[in-house]
Motif scaffolding. Structure first.
Motif, PDB file in Angstrom:
ATOM      1  N   ALA A 235       0.844  -1.196   0.000  1.00 16.21           N
ATOM      2  CA  ALA A 235       0.000   0.000   0.000  1.00 16.21           C
ATOM      3  C   ALA A 235       0.879   1.246   0.000  1.00 16.21           C
ATOM      4  CB  ALA A 235      -0.925  -0.001   1.229  1.00 16.21           C
ATOM      5  N   VAL A 236       1.999   1.172   0.725  1.00 12.36           N
ATOM      6  CA  VAL A 236       2.968   2.268   0.786  1.00 12.36           C
ATOM      7  C   VAL A 236       4.364   1.682   0.595  1.00 12.36           C
ATOM      8  CG1 VAL A 236       3.888   4.174   2.167  1.00 12.36           C
ATOM      9  CG2 VAL A 236       1.485   3.503   2.444  1.00 12.36           C
ATOM     10  N   SER A 237       5.133   2.237  -0.342  1.00 12.64           N
ATOM     11  CA  SER A 237       6.456   1.701  -0.670  1.00 12.64           C
ATOM     12  C   SER A 237       7.463   1.988   0.449  1.00 12.64           C
ATOM     13  CB  SER A 237       6.955   2.314  -1.978  1.00 12.64           C
ATOM     14  OG  SER A 237       6.058   2.034  -3.031  1.00 12.64           O
ATOM     15  N   TRP A 238       8.632   1.371   0.320  1.00 17.74           N
ATOM     16  CA  TRP A 238       9.695   1.577   1.307  1.00 17.74           C
ATOM     17  C   TRP A 238      10.071   3.054   1.381  1.00 17.74           C
ATOM     18  CZ3 TRP A 238      10.747  -2.124   4.581  1.00 17.74           C
ATOM     19  CH2 TRP A 238      10.593  -3.460   4.206  1.00 17.74           C
ATOM     20  N   HIS A 239      10.215   3.562   2.602  1.00 15.55           N
ATOM     21  CA  HIS A 239      10.530   4.980   2.768  1.00 15.55           C
ATOM     22  C   HIS A 239      10.990   5.277   4.193  1.00 15.55           C
ATOM     23  CE1 HIS A 239       6.499   4.664   4.460  1.00 15.55           C
ATOM     24  NE2 HIS A 239       6.681   5.836   5.061  1.00 15.55           N
ATOM     25  N   HIS A 240      11.586   6.450   4.360  1.00 14.96           N
ATOM     26  CA  HIS A 240      11.763   7.087   5.665  1.00 14.96           C
ATOM     27  C   HIS A 240      10.684   8.163   5.744  1.00 14.96           C
ATOM     28  CE1 HIS A 240      15.930   5.477   5.926  1.00 14.96           C
ATOM     29  NE2 HIS A 240      16.071   5.874   4.674  1.00 14.96           N
ATOM     30  N   ASP A 241      10.052   8.332   6.877  1.00 21.09           N
ATOM     31  CA  ASP A 241       9.108   9.442   7.022  1.00 21.09           C
ATOM     32  C   ASP A 241       9.875  10.756   6.949  1.00 21.09           C
ATOM     33  OD1 ASP A 241       6.867   7.861   7.205  1.00 21.09           O
ATOM     34  OD2 ASP A 241       6.829   7.822   9.390  1.00 21.09           O
ATOM     35  N   GLU A 242       9.292  11.726   6.214  1.00 22.78           N
ATOM     36  CA  GLU A 242       9.946  13.012   5.989  1.00 22.78           C
ATOM     37  C   GLU A 242       9.489  14.061   6.994  1.00 22.78           C
ATOM     38  OE1 GLU A 242      10.078  14.371   1.796  1.00 22.78           O
ATOM     39  OE2 GLU A 242       8.913  12.582   1.342  1.00 22.78           O
ATOM     40  N   ASN A 243      10.241  15.183   7.010  1.00 20.36           N
ATOM     41  CA  ASN A 243       9.782  16.413   7.674  1.00 20.36           C
ATOM     42  C   ASN A 243       9.530  16.240   9.173  1.00 20.36           C
ATOM     43  OD1 ASN A 243       6.950  18.673   7.320  1.00 20.36           O
ATOM     44  ND2 ASN A 243       9.061  19.143   7.757  1.00 20.36           N
ATOM     45  N   LEU A 244      10.387  15.433   9.830  1.00 22.92           N
ATOM     46  CA  LEU A 244      10.215  15.184  11.259  1.00 22.92           C
ATOM     47  C   LEU A 244      11.357  15.793  12.069  1.00 22.92           C
ATOM     48  CD1 LEU A 244       9.226  11.391  11.191  1.00 22.92           C
ATOM     49  CD2 LEU A 244       7.724  13.386  11.100  1.00 22.92           C
ATOM     50  N   VAL A 245      11.072  16.127  13.334  1.00 22.84           N
ATOM     51  CA  VAL A 245      12.130  16.503  14.258  1.00 22.84           C
ATOM     52  C   VAL A 245      13.079  15.312  14.403  1.00 22.84           C
ATOM     53  CG1 VAL A 245      12.606  16.997  16.697  1.00 22.84           C
ATOM     54  CG2 VAL A 245      10.771  18.209  15.515  1.00 22.84           C
ATOM     55  N   GLU A 246      14.375  15.581  14.377  1.00 19.51           N
ATOM     56  CA  GLU A 246      15.372  14.512  14.406  1.00 19.51           C
ATOM     57  C   GLU A 246      15.200  13.629  15.646  1.00 19.51           C
ATOM     58  OE1 GLU A 246      20.233  13.934  13.950  1.00 19.51           O
ATOM     59  OE2 GLU A 246      19.347  15.936  14.059  1.00 19.51           O
ATOM     60  N   ARG A 247      15.235  12.314  15.422  1.00 15.48           N
ATOM     61  CA  ARG A 247      15.134  11.284  16.467  1.00 15.48           C
ATOM     62  C   ARG A 247      13.797  11.329  17.209  1.00 15.48           C
ATOM     63  NH1 ARG A 247      19.371  11.964  20.480  1.00 15.48           N
ATOM     64  NH2 ARG A 247      18.846   9.871  21.179  1.00 15.48           N
ATOM     65  N   SER A 248      12.791  11.900  16.575  1.00 17.18           N
ATOM     66  CA  SER A 248      11.470  11.897  17.208  1.00 17.18           C
ATOM     67  C   SER A 248      10.759  10.577  16.927  1.00 17.18           C
ATOM     68  CB  SER A 248      10.622  13.067  16.699  1.00 17.18           C
ATOM     69  OG  SER A 248      10.431  12.991  15.300  1.00 17.18           O
ATOM     70  N   THR A 249       9.848  10.210  17.825  1.00 22.81           N
ATOM     71  CA  THR A 249       9.110   8.953  17.718  1.00 22.81           C
ATOM     72  C   THR A 249       7.910   9.117  16.791  1.00 22.81           C
ATOM     73  OG1 THR A 249       9.775   8.265  19.925  1.00 22.81           O
ATOM     74  CG2 THR A 249       7.784   7.256  19.047  1.00 22.81           C
ATOM     75  N   VAL A 250       7.650   8.115  15.984  1.00 20.35           N
ATOM     76  CA  VAL A 250       6.424   8.047  15.195  1.00 20.35           C
ATOM     77  C   VAL A 250       5.538   6.971  15.829  1.00 20.35           C
ATOM     78  CG1 VAL A 250       5.418   7.583  12.930  1.00 20.35           C
ATOM     79  CG2 VAL A 250       7.634   8.722  13.086  1.00 20.35           C
ATOM     80  N   ALA A 251       4.283   7.316  16.097  1.00 24.18           N
ATOM     81  CA  ALA A 251       3.351   6.369  16.726  1.00 24.18           C
ATOM     82  C   ALA A 251       2.188   6.100  15.777  1.00 24.18           C
ATOM     83  CB  ALA A 251       2.823   6.936  18.041  1.00 24.18           C
ATOM     84  N   VAL A 252       1.853   4.824  15.593  1.00 23.44           N
ATOM     85  CA  VAL A 252       0.827   4.442  14.606  1.00 23.44           C
ATOM     86  C   VAL A 252      -0.260   3.596  15.273  1.00 23.44           C
ATOM     87  CG1 VAL A 252       0.389   3.285  12.406  1.00 23.44           C
ATOM     88  CG2 VAL A 252       2.574   4.470  12.785  1.00 23.44           C
ATOM     89  N   TYR A 253      -1.507   4.040  15.083  1.00 28.91           N
ATOM     90  CA  TYR A 253      -2.676   3.257  15.525  1.00 28.91           C
ATOM     91  C   TYR A 253      -3.288   2.617  14.291  1.00 28.91           C
ATOM     92  CZ  TYR A 253      -7.242   2.105  17.558  1.00 28.91           C
ATOM     93  OH  TYR A 253      -8.373   1.444  17.998  1.00 28.91           O
ATOM     94  N   ASN A 254      -3.493   1.300  14.345  1.00 28.37           N
ATOM     95  CA  ASN A 254      -3.982   0.542  13.196  1.00 28.37           C
ATOM     96  C   ASN A 254      -5.433   0.099  13.403  1.00 28.37           C
ATOM     97  OD1 ASN A 254      -3.422  -1.276  10.708  1.00 28.37           O
ATOM     98  ND2 ASN A 254      -4.263  -2.698  12.219  1.00 28.37           N
ATOM     99  N   TYR A 255      -6.240   0.298  12.374  1.00 26.47           N
ATOM    100  CA  TYR A 255      -7.620  -0.217  12.420  1.00 26.47           C
ATOM    101  C   TYR A 255      -7.928  -0.885  11.086  1.00 26.47           C
ATOM    102  CZ  TYR A 255     -12.766  -0.226  12.651  1.00 26.47           C
ATOM    103  OH  TYR A 255     -14.095  -0.591  12.649  1.00 26.47           O
ATOM    104  N   SER A 256      -7.629  -2.174  11.010  1.00 26.84           N
ATOM    105  CA  SER A 256      -7.960  -2.932   9.810  1.00 26.84           C
ATOM    106  C   SER A 256      -9.294  -3.633  10.047  1.00 26.84           C
ATOM    107  CB  SER A 256      -6.852  -3.938   9.484  1.00 26.84           C
ATOM    108  OG  SER A 256      -6.387  -4.579  10.650  1.00 26.84           O
TER     109      SER A 256
END
Length: 511
Positions: A235-256
């Motif tokens: 659904a989404v290709s390989w990537h680094h998330d952009e435009n983030l504060v350096e070393r900040s955490t990304v948190a993901v909630y999933n609802y499939s």
């Protein structure tokens, strides 16, 4: 220029990696593999997973209802992103929700937040359901912030214990080293792990927005195949998330939205990942030695990408069969991405404009001042006004909050257009000191050429086949802030192509 160089570098790395692989595929592990958890611990320890049963049931209900309400009100949109100078519609539909005035930039596209209910802001939503959805996602944001702080503290504590254990072994192996020296090594190593103060933790986990995603794979005619491991549909290709504060955490909630068909697929014996179930894939960036991970995502699961994981690793999203929502909470780099920032830049530029009762003039014609003003002029037009109107009227499905700020930016932009024409009037005069005049003309011309190139590029984007394929209310509006159809909008005070031709001839004549 830096962004394009970065894109070229990524393409070269990808090409080299695929050439090394040839017809082969890299190995990857799922929870069904014996070495899965050991690999996770050794190579992917900064990926932290929270099963759905650890999350309060009330929060699950609020968040999942908000996803469905936003879908019902048609608030998810495919983005027309730009990759290698071509426009593509994303297979995933998105909406950005977050702090008022915040934006998020990815793949040359700036998204503008639908603001969540924030004290001190007058935000009018198009329906009570959209208000409630934004409020629920704000609650989720607060919850994930707390979870991220906990996870970082647990990680720091774990690293401290490992460091102390390593130090003990080193002591036993280095009997010739003095006790004092050994103690100082232990102290220094320990401090590296535990010196993280509360302020730093807060900075790296205080999410200012969430990018919501939605996709129904069965409605997609085509999905890319994962190229390195053979993991199946992406659904989404390989990537680094952009435009983030350096070393900040990304948190993901999933609802499939799982159904009986998914449950049946679990009973089959499969090699590799179950294609009916959504997964997050991870790999060490540009590495062909370390096996990848494919971690299944079920209804209500949460995962956190801690510290520098987003920099050292890449991730992708592997499609299952059921529709899926996600809320991806980020600490977006706001140094150049907030309304407060760009309004401040406009005020800075307009400090060079002298306004009398019946005329306008420039306070300074120094090259550095002209350069700063024209750079801000370009930034307002191409990073804000055109980005906003390129996305059509999508934001009006949720709120009209951005209309007043955009009107303010248009007002500043018009004044900067007048400032451009005033610079032109001044460089036509010959009274200036020749050296200063030449320097001003050179930097002025360079920025006007950039403006001309970008205006042509944006006009072409608005008229592309991809843009024409969008629903009417999502089609790009090329330059609504240029129109002179009514008394509020005045025509441009100069013809850009004529100005550039004149300045080029002037430079040739001077030389």
């Amino acid at each position: 220029m830096k962004r394009r160089a970065g894109e070229r570098e990524k393409e070269l790395k990808k090409k080299k990696l695929l050439e090394e692989l040839g017809e082969n595929r890299l190995p990857y592990l799922t929870p069904a593999d014996a070495d899965f958890h050991q690999l996770w611990k050794s190579k992917y320890s900064k990926l932290v997973f929270r099963k759905s049963d650890t999350v309060p049931e009330e929060l699950h209900q609020m968040v999942q209802e908000s996803f469905l309400a936003l879908r019902e009100h048609n608030c998810f949109f495919q983005d027309l992103v730009r990759i290698k100078r071509k426009d593509f519609l994303t297979p995933v539909s998105r909406i950005l929700i977050g702090n008022p005035g915040c934006t998020y930039r990815y793949l040359n596209t700036r998204l503008f937040t639908v603001p969540w209910p924030t004290e001190g802001y007058d935000i009018k939503y198009c329906s009570p359901q959209i208000h409630d959805a934004c409020k629920a996602l704000m609650r989720l944001n607060d919850y994930l912030h707390i979870e991220a702080v906990k996870a970082l503290r647990e990680q720091s504590l774990s690293e401290t214990k490992e460091t102390k254990a390593t130090t003990v072994i080193d002591r036993e192996q280095s009997l010739d080293t003095s006790l004092m020296e050994q103690g100082s090594v232990s102290k220094d190593q320990s401090s590296v792990c535990v010196s993280e103060d509360d302020r730093s933790l807060k900075d790296r986990t205080s999410y200012n927005l969430t990018l919501l995603n939605y996709m129904d794979p069965l409605q997609m005619l085509y999905l890319k195949q994962e190229p390195y491991f053979g993991m199946g549909n992406m659904a989404v290709s390989w990537h680094h998330d952009e435009n983030l504060v350096e070393r900040s955490t990304v948190a993901v909630y999933n609802y499939s939205c799982e159904d009986s068909a998914i449950q049946e697929s679990h009973e089959q014996e499969l090699e590799g990942r179950d294609p009916a179930v959504w997964h997050v894939g991870l790999k060490v960036a540009w590495d062909i030695e370390t096996p990848g991970l494919a971690v299944p995502l079920h209804q209500g699961d949460i995962y956190l990408m801690l510290d520098d994981l987003n920099m050292t690793h890449q991730h992708c999203v592997l499609a299952g069969l059921s529709p899926r929502f996600s809320s991806t909470h980020r600490v977006a780099d706001s140094s150049r991405g907030t309304l407060e920032y760009i309004l401040g830049q406009c005020e800075l530029a307009l400090q060079n404009l002298q306004t009398d009762s019946d005329s306008m003039s420039l306070k300074s014609l120094e090259a550095a001042v002209v350069k700063q003003v024209e750079e801000i002029h370009n930034e307002v037009e191409f990073e804000w006004l055109r980005q906003f109107w390129f996305q059509g009227k999508r934001y009006l499905k949720c709120t009209d909050w951005w209309l007043k700020p955009m009107a303010k930016l248009e007002e500043f932009w018009r004044k900067m257009e007048i400032m451009t024409s005033l610079v032109l009037s001044e460089v036509r005069k010959e009274q200036q000191i020749e050296e200063q005049r030449n320097e001003t003309i050179s930097c002025f011309l360079l920025l006007l050429k950039e403006r001309q190139k970008l205006r042509k590029e944006w006009t072409a984007r608005c008229q592309s086949d991809a843009a024409e394929s969008l629903p009417e209310d999502q089609k790009p509006e090329c330059h609504p802030f240029w129109t002179d159809d009514d008394e509020c909008n005045m025509p441009l005070p100069y013809d850009l192509e004529e100005v550039i031709a004149y300045l080029q001839n002037l430079i040739q004549w001077i030389e």
